[in-house]
Motif scaffolding. Structure first.
Motif, short mmCIF file in Angstrom:
data_model
loop_
_atom_site.label_atom_id
_atom_site.label_comp_id
_atom_site.label_asym_id
_atom_site.label_seq_id
_atom_site.Cartn_x
_atom_site.Cartn_y
_atom_site.Cartn_z
N ASN A 170 -3.48 -5.01 -8.57
CA ASN A 170 -4.44 -4.73 -7.34
C ASN A 170 -5.44 -5.92 -6.97
OD1 ASN A 170 -3.87 -1.89 -6.93
ND2 ASN A 170 -4.66 -1.34 -8.96
N THR A 171 -5.83 -6.57 -7.69
CA THR A 171 -6.57 -7.81 -7.23
C THR A 171 -5.75 -8.56 -6.33
OG1 THR A 171 -7.70 -7.83 -9.38
CG2 THR A 171 -7.73 -9.82 -8.10
N GLU A 209 -14.43 -2.01 3.89
CA GLU A 209 -14.21 -1.30 2.48
C GLU A 209 -15.51 -0.48 2.07
OE1 GLU A 209 -14.11 -4.84 3.23
OE2 GLU A 209 -16.24 -4.51 3.62
N SER A 250 -5.34 -6.91 -2.85
CA SER A 250 -6.90 -6.96 -2.16
C SER A 250 -6.96 -8.51 -1.86
CB SER A 250 -7.79 -6.62 -3.26
OG SER A 250 -9.01 -6.63 -2.57
N LYS A 294 2.17 -2.50 -5.59
CA LYS A 294 1.08 -3.69 -5.50
C LYS A 294 1.93 -4.89 -5.19
CE LYS A 294 -1.08 -1.19 -9.01
NZ LYS A 294 -1.56 -1.36 -10.47
N THR A 299 -7.06 -1.64 0.60
CA THR A 299 -5.91 -1.77 0.21
C THR A 299 -5.61 -0.90 -1.22
OG1 THR A 299 -6.37 -3.71 -1.44
CG2 THR A 299 -6.31 -4.24 0.63
N SER A 334 -7.45 -0.15 -3.70
CA SER A 334 -8.18 0.16 -5.23
C SER A 334 -9.44 -0.50 -4.62
CB SER A 334 -7.26 -0.97 -6.08
OG SER A 334 -7.86 -2.37 -5.87
N TYR A 358 -7.31 -9.78 2.36
CA TYR A 358 -8.55 -10.61 2.65
C TYR A 358 -8.44 -11.94 3.04
CZ TYR A 358 -11.58 -6.26 2.00
OH TYR A 358 -11.87 -5.14 1.83
N ASN A 396 -9.78 2.82 -0.50
CA ASN A 396 -10.38 1.48 -0.09
C ASN A 396 -9.29 0.88 0.73
OD1 ASN A 396 -13.09 0.07 -0.50
ND2 ASN A 396 -12.90 0.86 -2.45
N LYS A 444 -10.77 -3.01 -5.96
CA LYS A 444 -10.97 -4.43 -5.98
C LYS A 444 -11.48 -5.05 -4.49
CE LYS A 444 -8.83 -5.03 -9.75
NZ LYS A 444 -9.32 -5.37 -10.98
N ASP A 445 -11.40 -4.11 -3.48
CA ASP A 445 -11.95 -4.58 -2.26
C ASP A 445 -13.29 -4.86 -2.00
OD1 ASP A 445 -9.12 -4.35 -1.53
OD2 ASP A 445 -9.28 -2.46 -0.49
#
Ligand code: F0G
Length: 451
Positions: free
Chosen positions: A156-157, A96, A160, A185, A126, A128, A164, A124, A130-131
């Motif tokens: 988005n969260t 990221e 991400s 998303k 994914t 956004s 992960y 990033n 958030k990564d």
């Protein structure tokens, strides 16, 4: 955890606790406020933990040529300023960060600003910003032995976190508002194997339910109330400062939803300043959608002392949040840097998004509030022509393709939302045409466009 390096400080009552003593909802047991990560060794000027600015700048540049996996991450490349893990070997990374800073040539000309840039966090892994936070907080979850992680999200969260978690071999739970997030998303969370629950409520309701769940079950909360998220999300500030050779831009403009991002960028620049890596902080302004604007009142009328939640409505679904958790931190970033907080209409967002698109820089509607906000700030004389301005674009354009298609087809905005802006909107619309499969028909389409 490396508690000798970091601790948590409550932003309400100032209580300090070790990282492992935080409650599962990351709220202070005494006053209910949020925590932020602090590094006691940095504050004593002679402290042996205090990083050396010159050495750090050199080291971070050298790492760009390194073959170490951790050095390929635009977050962990700066790991001296986020010593939150016992072992950096526990870091879960998808490479990221290291996102591009693009000059915005047309918009800068149109606005009469010499130096205008977009820091595109949609680039990033994914799609956004958030990564950058997720790599940090999810690594903490993994290091502490959690098997499940969870978040409430406007999309988005969750995308991400799911990615992960999958990389780390953890299970993930996603709570999203039913029917109010972009399909791109949702598809990501499903693809990355999250248990995805669409709740018949809004984002604020999802976060409320999840907070109760984590208090009862050993599931690690990965919303931006988790202070480790913000440690990762502060690193774009380092990238921006580095890109300007450590002389920071005059003004940073950030979209505001749950307000973790503006808080994190404020923390990033504050730490750079306190550690002597930069001479000053940029002005930080936060822009919200007019239908989801609780921070605007909080900053402009209540002087950052309290927030009055609103019932949120905007097509920029990523920032459809009426009761933002990190308002106190974001208000501080605005106030200490002399920034502004304002809101923009649905039509202003759609126009700004199409303008960015016409420069080859697609983004999510939520990201486009930054350009819409800058136009207003410029019109009000709050941004000078000689200033260097950076817009933080938070999400990739493909996250919400429906919005873009509806705009270009002319079905996005209601007549009353378009009123007075029809010419501007029509000048930006590029609908796809159905054309006969002949040379002459295609050439006629080009001619038509050139008229
Ligand atoms: N832009 C995008 C594309 C977002 O997804 C978000 C937040 C924001 C801006 C606002 O950032 O909350 O830190 O102020 N999305 C969250 C989510 C809430 O669940 O994906 P913020």
């Amino acid at each position: 955890m490396n508690d000798n390096l970091h601790q948590l400080r409550c932003i309400g009552c100032g209580a300090r606790i070790s990282g492992t003593d935080a409650r599962p909802d990351f709220r202070c047991a005494s006053c209910g406020e949020l925590f932020e990560v602090e590094y006691p060794g940095w504050s004593a000027r002679q402290g042996h933990d205090r990083p050396n600015p010159g050495a750090l700048k050199w080291l971070w540049r050298e790492r760009r040529c390194s073959s170490e996996v951790l050095d390929h991450s635009g977050v962990w490349r700066f790991r001296e300023l986020l010593p939150i893990l016992d072992s950096f070997g526990n870091a879960v990374t998808l490479r990221e960060g290291n996102t591009p800073l693009y000059p915005l040539l047309r918009a800068s000309k149109a606005l009469g600003i010499d130096q205008l840039f977009a820091k595109h966090q949609g680039m990033n892994p994914t799609g956004s910003f958030k990564d950058t936070g997720m790599t940090a907080a999810l690594s903490v979850a993994k290091e502490r032995g959690y098997k499940w992680v969870a978040c409430a999200s406007t999309g988005n969260t969750s995308a991400s976190m799911a990615a992960y978690a999958a990389r780390a071999g953890l299970r993930s739970l996603v709570l999203i508002p039913d029917g109010k997030i972009a399909w791109g998303k949702l598809s990501q969370a499903m693809d990355y194997g999250a248990v995805t629950c669409q709740l018949k409520t809004d984002f604020d309701g999802c976060l409320r339910v999840l907070t109760q769940i984590v208090m009862e079950t050993p599931i690690y909360l990965l919303n931006s109330v988790n202070p480790y998220r913000l440690e990762g999300q502060k690193t774009p500030a380092f990238e921006i400062a580095e890109a300007f050779d450590w002389s920071v831009p005059d003004h940073l403009i950030v979209p505001g939803g749950n307000l973790g991002n503006s808080s994190a960028l404020g923390k990033g620049f504050r730490e750079l300043h306190e550690l002597g890596l930069v001479a000053r902080m940029p002005r930080i302004s936060v822009i919200q959608a007019a239908g989801a604007n609780p921070l605007v009142r909080c900053v402009n009328e209540l002087k950052g002392s309290s927030i009055e939640p609103v019932e949120a409505h905007t097509r920029a679904t990523a920032i459809r949040i009426g009761n933002p958790a990190s308002w106190r931190k974001a208000a501080r970033a605005i106030q200490e840097t002399g920034g502004w907080c304002l809101d923009v209409s649905e039509a202003e967002i759609a126009i700004a998004k199409a303008e960015l698109g016409s420069e080859g820089l697609g983004c999510e509607p939520a990201s486009a509030v930054t350009l819409a906000g800058l136009k207003k700030l410029r019109a009000e004389g709050k941004v000078g022509s000689g200033e260097t301005v950076v817009l933080v674009l938070t999400g990739h354009t493909l996250k919400d393709a429906d919005y873009t298609i509806d705009f270009h087809r002319g079905t996005l905005l209601k007549a009353e939302e378009r009123a007075g802006l029809e010419a501007e909107i029509n000048g930006l619309r590029r609908d796809a045409r159905v054309v006969e499969a002949t040379t002459s028909a295609v050439l006629a389409a080009i001619k038509d466009e050139m008229r």
